[in-house]
Each structure stands twice: as C-alpha cells, then as structure tokens.
Design a protein around this motif. Structure first.
Motif, PDB file in Angstrom:
ATOM      1  N   LYS A   6     -19.452  -1.763 116.089  1.00 57.10           N
ATOM      2  CA  LYS A   6     -20.040  -2.770 117.073  1.00 57.10           C
ATOM      3  C   LYS A   6     -19.528  -2.595 118.619  1.00 57.10           C
ATOM      4  CE  LYS A   6     -22.119  -5.779 114.431  1.00 57.10           C
ATOM      5  NZ  LYS A   6     -22.049  -6.740 114.036  1.00 57.10           N
ATOM      6  N   PHE A  43     -19.076 -10.909 124.886  1.00 55.18           N
ATOM      7  CA  PHE A  43     -19.523 -10.243 124.102  1.00 55.18           C
ATOM      8  C   PHE A  43     -18.788 -10.325 122.292  1.00 55.18           C
ATOM      9  CE2 PHE A  43     -18.445  -5.939 121.095  1.00 55.18           C
ATOM     10  CZ  PHE A  43     -19.824  -6.042 120.455  1.00 55.18           C
ATOM     11  N   LYS A  46     -19.977 -13.528 121.541  1.00 54.56           N
ATOM     12  CA  LYS A  46     -21.393 -13.749 121.178  1.00 54.56           C
ATOM     13  C   LYS A  46     -21.479 -12.674 119.366  1.00 54.56           C
ATOM     14  CE  LYS A  46     -26.137 -12.885 122.247  1.00 54.56           C
ATOM     15  NZ  LYS A  46     -26.761 -12.493 122.954  1.00 54.56           N
ATOM     16  N   GLU A  47     -21.091 -12.096 119.409  1.00 50.62           N
ATOM     17  CA  GLU A  47     -21.366 -10.565 118.501  1.00 50.62           C
ATOM     18  C   GLU A  47     -20.871 -11.013 117.422  1.00 50.62           C
ATOM     19  OE1 GLU A  47     -23.105  -7.599 117.085  1.00 50.62           O
ATOM     20  OE2 GLU A  47     -23.406  -7.968 118.588  1.00 50.62           O
TER      21      GLU A  47
END
Length: 81
Positions: A6, A43, A46-47
């Motif tokens: 990711k 990022f 949130k991820e």
C-alpha cells in the motif's frame, strides 16, 4: 494487501519514473517537499486508521518504505494494546 504494498503504491504515484527500493531514503533522493509530507501523513492516517502524533514527526519514521512499515506496525500495536 500488506502495508508495504500500500505504501509503495502511494509513493509510486509521486515517483512515476523512479523504481523506489524499500530501503531507499526518499528525503536524500530529493523527492520530498512539505506538501508531499502532509499528503503522506494523511494517507497513512486514513489508510491504516492510525493517528500520527506530533511526537511521531521524526524523519526516521518516514525515510524509507521499510521505516514507514515499521512505524505503521508500531502504531497499530499501540492501538490494539
């Protein structure tokens, strides 16, 4: 999907013409500016459903893909304890 995949996917959007190794220092390569750093933090939060605290803002937590993975894993362990 594993954390490293990711993170790599996110970074690839910014470094399209460069194959970034998991231990390459993105700061020394000159890829990072303040806008990118902010986007990276957003990022990660949130991820991975973590909160990056002011005390986490050590460049060593974000220099490489491997360092970012280790940071996220530490934050997730702290959340679960």
């Amino acid at each position: 999907m594993e954390i490293a995949q990711k993170v790599s996917g996110f970074l690839t959007r910014f470094f399209r013409k460069y194959e970034l190794g998991r231990d390459e220092d993105i700061f020394s390569l000159g890829f990072v500016n303040s806008l990118f750093a902010t986007q990276l933090i957003m990022f990660l939060e949130k991820e991975f459903d973590i909160t990056v605290e002011p005390e986490d803002m050590d460049l060593n937590n974000f220099r490489t893909i491997n360092a970012i993975v280790e940071f996220v894993e530490r934050k997730k362990v702290a959340i679960n304890n």
